[in-house]
Design an enzyme around this catalytic site. Structure first.
Site, mmCIF file in Angstrom:
data_model
loop_
_atom_site.group_PDB
_atom_site.id
_atom_site.type_symbol
_atom_site.label_atom_id
_atom_site.label_comp_id
_atom_site.label_asym_id
_atom_site.label_seq_id
_atom_site.Cartn_x
_atom_site.Cartn_y
_atom_site.Cartn_z
ATOM 1 N N TYR A 28 -10.615 -3.326 23.546
ATOM 2 C CA TYR A 28 -10.931 -1.835 23.402
ATOM 3 C C TYR A 28 -11.304 -1.309 24.479
ATOM 4 C CZ TYR A 28 -9.789 -1.790 18.398
ATOM 5 O OH TYR A 28 -9.038 -1.815 17.477
ATOM 6 N N ASN A 68 -4.206 9.153 15.739
ATOM 7 C CA ASN A 68 -4.469 8.572 17.075
ATOM 8 C C ASN A 68 -5.922 8.303 17.526
ATOM 9 O OD1 ASN A 68 -1.619 8.345 17.331
ATOM 10 N ND2 ASN A 68 -1.497 10.036 18.618
ATOM 11 N N HIS A 89 -8.323 8.163 12.056
ATOM 12 C CA HIS A 89 -8.654 6.596 12.295
ATOM 13 C C HIS A 89 -9.745 6.611 13.573
ATOM 14 C CE1 HIS A 89 -4.610 5.298 10.688
ATOM 15 N NE2 HIS A 89 -5.381 5.695 9.708
ATOM 16 N N CYS A 93 -23.453 0.950 16.276
ATOM 17 C CA CYS A 93 -23.669 -0.389 16.004
ATOM 18 C C CYS A 93 -23.209 -0.998 14.718
ATOM 19 C CB CYS A 93 -25.288 -0.378 15.704
ATOM 20 S SG CYS A 93 -26.108 -2.141 15.550
ATOM 21 N N CYS A 141 -27.064 -3.509 20.291
ATOM 22 C CA CYS A 141 -27.974 -2.268 19.766
ATOM 23 C C CYS A 141 -29.328 -2.557 20.023
ATOM 24 C CB CYS A 141 -27.648 -2.212 18.217
ATOM 25 S SG CYS A 141 -28.840 -0.864 17.680
ATOM 26 N N GLY A 186 5.957 11.068 15.343
ATOM 27 C CA GLY A 186 5.350 9.780 16.336
ATOM 28 C C GLY A 186 4.918 8.711 15.170
ATOM 29 N N ASN A 203 10.869 12.373 15.635
ATOM 30 C CA ASN A 203 10.759 10.854 16.103
ATOM 31 C C ASN A 203 12.129 10.412 16.326
ATOM 32 O OD1 ASN A 203 10.512 7.722 15.540
ATOM 33 N ND2 ASN A 203 8.704 8.433 14.269
ATOM 34 N N PRO A 204 12.483 9.495 17.427
ATOM 35 C CA PRO A 204 13.654 8.889 17.827
ATOM 36 C C PRO A 204 14.254 8.382 16.879
ATOM 37 C CG PRO A 204 12.241 8.574 19.627
ATOM 38 C CD PRO A 204 11.261 8.998 18.268
HETATM 39 C C1 BJW Z 1 8.238 8.191 19.236
HETATM 40 C C2 BJW Z 1 8.196 7.969 20.465
HETATM 41 C C3 BJW Z 1 8.337 9.272 21.152
HETATM 42 C C4 BJW Z 1 8.169 6.026 19.754
HETATM 43 N N1 BJW Z 1 8.216 10.410 20.304
HETATM 44 N N2 BJW Z 1 8.029 9.269 18.236
HETATM 45 C C5 BJW Z 1 -0.133 -2.831 1.171
HETATM 46 C C6 BJW Z 1 0.469 -1.714 0.838
HETATM 47 C C7 BJW Z 1 -0.128 -0.504 1.230
HETATM 48 C C8 BJW Z 1 -1.325 -0.198 1.815
HETATM 49 C C9 BJW Z 1 -1.906 -1.578 2.174
HETATM 50 C C10 BJW Z 1 -1.378 -2.791 1.895
HETATM 51 N N3 BJW Z 1 -2.133 -3.625 2.417
HETATM 52 C C11 BJW Z 1 -3.331 -3.347 2.852
HETATM 53 C C12 BJW Z 1 -3.184 -1.753 2.963
HETATM 54 C C13 BJW Z 1 -3.980 -0.839 3.319
HETATM 55 C C14 BJW Z 1 -3.979 -0.881 4.673
HETATM 56 C C15 BJW Z 1 -2.418 -0.432 5.219
HETATM 57 O O1 BJW Z 1 -1.931 0.514 5.286
HETATM 58 N N4 BJW Z 1 -1.787 -1.531 5.651
HETATM 59 C C16 BJW Z 1 -0.238 -1.532 5.796
HETATM 60 C C17 BJW Z 1 0.250 -1.588 7.286
HETATM 61 C C18 BJW Z 1 0.346 -2.319 5.018
HETATM 62 N N5 BJW Z 1 -4.589 0.357 5.251
HETATM 63 C C19 BJW Z 1 -5.943 0.292 5.621
HETATM 64 O O2 BJW Z 1 -6.522 -0.816 5.559
HETATM 65 C C20 BJW Z 1 -6.854 1.427 5.776
HETATM 66 N N6 BJW Z 1 -7.894 1.451 4.950
HETATM 67 C C21 BJW Z 1 -7.733 1.558 3.653
HETATM 68 O O3 BJW Z 1 -6.936 1.369 3.048
HETATM 69 O O4 BJW Z 1 -9.263 1.266 3.164
HETATM 70 C C22 BJW Z 1 -9.267 1.129 1.636
HETATM 71 C C23 BJW Z 1 -10.799 1.430 1.409
HETATM 72 C C24 BJW Z 1 -10.957 2.218 0.422
HETATM 73 C C25 BJW Z 1 -12.622 2.365 0.253
HETATM 74 C C26 BJW Z 1 -13.361 1.551 0.967
HETATM 75 C C27 BJW Z 1 -12.830 0.480 1.597
HETATM 76 C C28 BJW Z 1 -11.489 0.361 2.088
HETATM 77 C C29 BJW Z 1 -7.153 1.544 7.166
HETATM 78 C C30 BJW Z 1 -5.896 1.919 8.245
HETATM 79 C C31 BJW Z 1 -6.616 1.825 9.583
HETATM 80 C C32 BJW Z 1 -5.384 1.621 10.579
HETATM 81 N N7 BJW Z 1 -5.878 1.526 11.798
HETATM 82 C C33 BJW Z 1 -5.160 1.379 13.080
HETATM 83 C C34 BJW Z 1 -6.189 0.807 14.276
HETATM 84 C C35 BJW Z 1 -6.775 1.855 14.683
HETATM 85 C C36 BJW Z 1 -7.689 1.322 15.987
HETATM 86 C C37 BJW Z 1 -6.814 0.952 17.067
HETATM 87 O O5 BJW Z 1 -6.365 1.909 17.744
HETATM 88 O O6 BJW Z 1 -7.084 -0.277 17.511
HETATM 89 O O7 BJW Z 1 -4.646 2.676 13.193
HETATM 90 S S1 BJW Z 1 -3.570 0.413 12.857
HETATM 91 C C38 BJW Z 1 -2.617 1.281 13.593
HETATM 92 O O8 BJW Z 1 -1.498 1.974 12.906
HETATM 93 C C39 BJW Z 1 -3.425 2.553 14.139
HETATM 94 C C40 BJW Z 1 -2.511 3.733 13.797
HETATM 95 O O9 BJW Z 1 -3.262 4.753 13.695
HETATM 96 C C41 BJW Z 1 -2.028 3.309 12.611
HETATM 97 C C42 BJW Z 1 -0.525 4.115 12.198
HETATM 98 O O10 BJW Z 1 0.154 3.506 13.294
HETATM 99 P P1 BJW Z 1 1.484 4.833 13.922
HETATM 100 O O11 BJW Z 1 0.588 5.916 14.538
HETATM 101 O O12 BJW Z 1 2.400 5.297 12.925
HETATM 102 O O13 BJW Z 1 2.253 4.212 15.101
HETATM 103 P P2 BJW Z 1 3.473 2.908 14.830
HETATM 104 O O14 BJW Z 1 3.457 2.245 16.108
HETATM 105 O O15 BJW Z 1 3.549 2.434 13.512
HETATM 106 O O16 BJW Z 1 4.659 4.170 14.806
HETATM 107 C C43 BJW Z 1 5.054 4.475 16.224
HETATM 108 C C44 BJW Z 1 6.048 5.619 15.638
HETATM 109 O O17 BJW Z 1 6.269 6.473 17.008
HETATM 110 C C45 BJW Z 1 7.440 5.012 15.644
HETATM 111 O O18 BJW Z 1 8.050 5.503 14.286
HETATM 112 C C46 BJW Z 1 8.417 5.133 16.628
HETATM 113 O O19 BJW Z 1 10.080 5.246 16.445
HETATM 114 C C47 BJW Z 1 7.931 6.679 17.098
HETATM 115 N N8 BJW Z 1 7.925 6.945 18.631
HETATM 116 N N9 BJW Z 1 8.064 6.609 20.783
HETATM 117 C C48 BJW Z 1 7.997 10.473 19.077
HETATM 118 N N10 BJW Z 1 8.274 9.246 22.441
HETATM 119 ZN ZN ZN Z 2 -28.311 -1.535 15.320
#
Ligand code: BJW
Ligand code: ZN
Length: 250
Positions: free
Chosen positions: A66, A101, A118, A126, A148, A188, A214-215
């Site tokens: 990070y 993001n 997110h 902490c 912490c 995106g 989205n491309p």
């Molecule tokens: C362009 C471009 C250009 C390229 N112009 N476009 C099974 C089924 C359904 C759900 C689940 C499951 N198993 C587990 C889950 C839940 C899970 C989930 O969804 N998993 C799936 C992956 C299967 N979700 C979670 O765990 C969430 N929490 C949750 O459900 O909690 C339940 C709960 C309830 C109550 C108490 C306790 C728990 C949390 C999700 C957290 C996601 N975190 C991340 C990391 C953040 C920190 C970090 O940055 O390190 O967030 S993962 C990562 O993915 C990040 C992003 O925000 C997120 C989404 O990704 P994004 O932004 O869509 O990026 P990409 O790479 O996927 O796509 C990029 C796109 O851009 C592409 O389409 C390209 O084509 C395009 N592109 N160039 C425009 N120039």
């Molecule tokens: Zn603490």
């Protein structure tokens, strides 16, 4: 790339715009996406780096990863996609950015109403007592994980990892805005991560006109009114330009 006239027609009567974004909007700033072929998850393990389990197993490794990403966002700049999104505030009654993001580039581009689903890379707290960690962390050679001062727990970034709950009030607010918006841009994002990916589906079900930028096709493409297959740094300025060219009152 052609911007369909219906997008401009919808904007012409729109008052409330929601701009829902994912990693792709920052790709043209030089920040890697997650799931593209050269994305972060092709090289790094989400289980190791973006989950509490991974953090507990190796907090120092996660902290360094990070810290490296913080250094990168401090070196890059908002691109024309972020800037056109921010400029929309001048022309519509209400513009809300709902972003997955963590890079803060929307705010740096000038968007004033940004809902972060997110979390962000800038703040830290902490992992044990959840107190915010306020000490400023700039670019530094020392990447050792802070401890912490209140409880001795490890400090973690204020992002949402897999299996963690999204900030509930923010998610609720985002859902209300998505439903009430006249036009929602879906920019995106692969639409693979829930619950965020449900927002455009929720919006469409309430009559919001949903436009994907989205491309590539995504899991959300079937739910869209229109998909513009182009990079957002090209498509968003083009949409704004075409809209302004046709606006009759300016
Ligand atoms: C362009 C471009 C250009 C390229 N112009 N476009 C099974 C089924 C359904 C759900 C689940 C499951 N198993 C587990 C889950 C839940 C899970 C989930 O969804 N998993 C799936 C992956 C299967 N979700 C979670 O765990 C969430 N929490 C949750 O459900 O909690 C339940 C709960 C309830 C109550 C108490 C306790 C728990 C949390 C999700 C957290 C996601 N975190 C991340 C990391 C953040 C920190 C970090 O940055 O390190 O967030 S993962 C990562 O993915 C990040 C992003 O925000 C997120 C989404 O990704 P994004 O932004 O869509 O990026 P990409 O790479 O996927 O796509 C990029 C796109 O851009 C592409 O389409 C390209 O084509 C395009 N592109 N160039 C425009 N120039
Ligand atoms: Zn603490």
């Amino acid at each position: 790339m052609e911007i369909p006239q219906i997008v401009i027609d919808k904007l012409n009567t729109a008052k409330h715009i929601v701009i829902f974004t994912g990693a792709g909007i920052s790709a043209e700033s030089g920040i890697k996406t997650f799931r593209d072929p050269d994305g972060l998850w092709a090289k790094f393990s989400p289980q190791e780096l973006a989950s509490m389990d991974g953090f507990m197993k190796n907090p120092q490794l996660v902290w360094e990863w990070y810290a490296m990403r913080v250094d990168l966002i401090n070196e890059v700049h908002p691109n024309p996609g972020h800037i056109a999104s921010a400029e929309m505030e001048k022309y519509f009654d209400k513009v809300t950015v709902v972003t997955q993001n963590v890079d803060r580039l929307h705010q740096r581009a000038g968007s004033t109403r940004v809902l972060e689903l997110h979390g962000n890379l800038i703040e830290n707290y902490c992992s044990a007592c959840e107190r915010p960690y306020v000490k400023e962390i700039g670019k530094t050679e020392d990447k050792s994980i802070p401890i912490c001062e209140h409880c001795g727990g490890y400090i973690r970034p204020a992002v949402v990892w897999f299996g963690e709950s999204l900030p509930m009030e923010t998610l609720y607010e985002a859902g209300k805005e998505a439903e009430a918006a006249d036009v929602m841009f879906v920019i995106g994002t692969s639409g693979e991560v829930y619950p965020a990916a449900h927002l455009p589906i929720q919006a469409r079900s309430k009559g919001t006109f949903v436009v994907e930028i989205n491309p590539n096709e995504t899991a959300l493409t079937p739910y869209m009114n229109v998909s513009v297959h182009a990079p957002s740094g090209v498509a968003m300025p083009a949409i704004l330009e075409k809209y302004l060219a046709q606006r009759k009152d300016i």
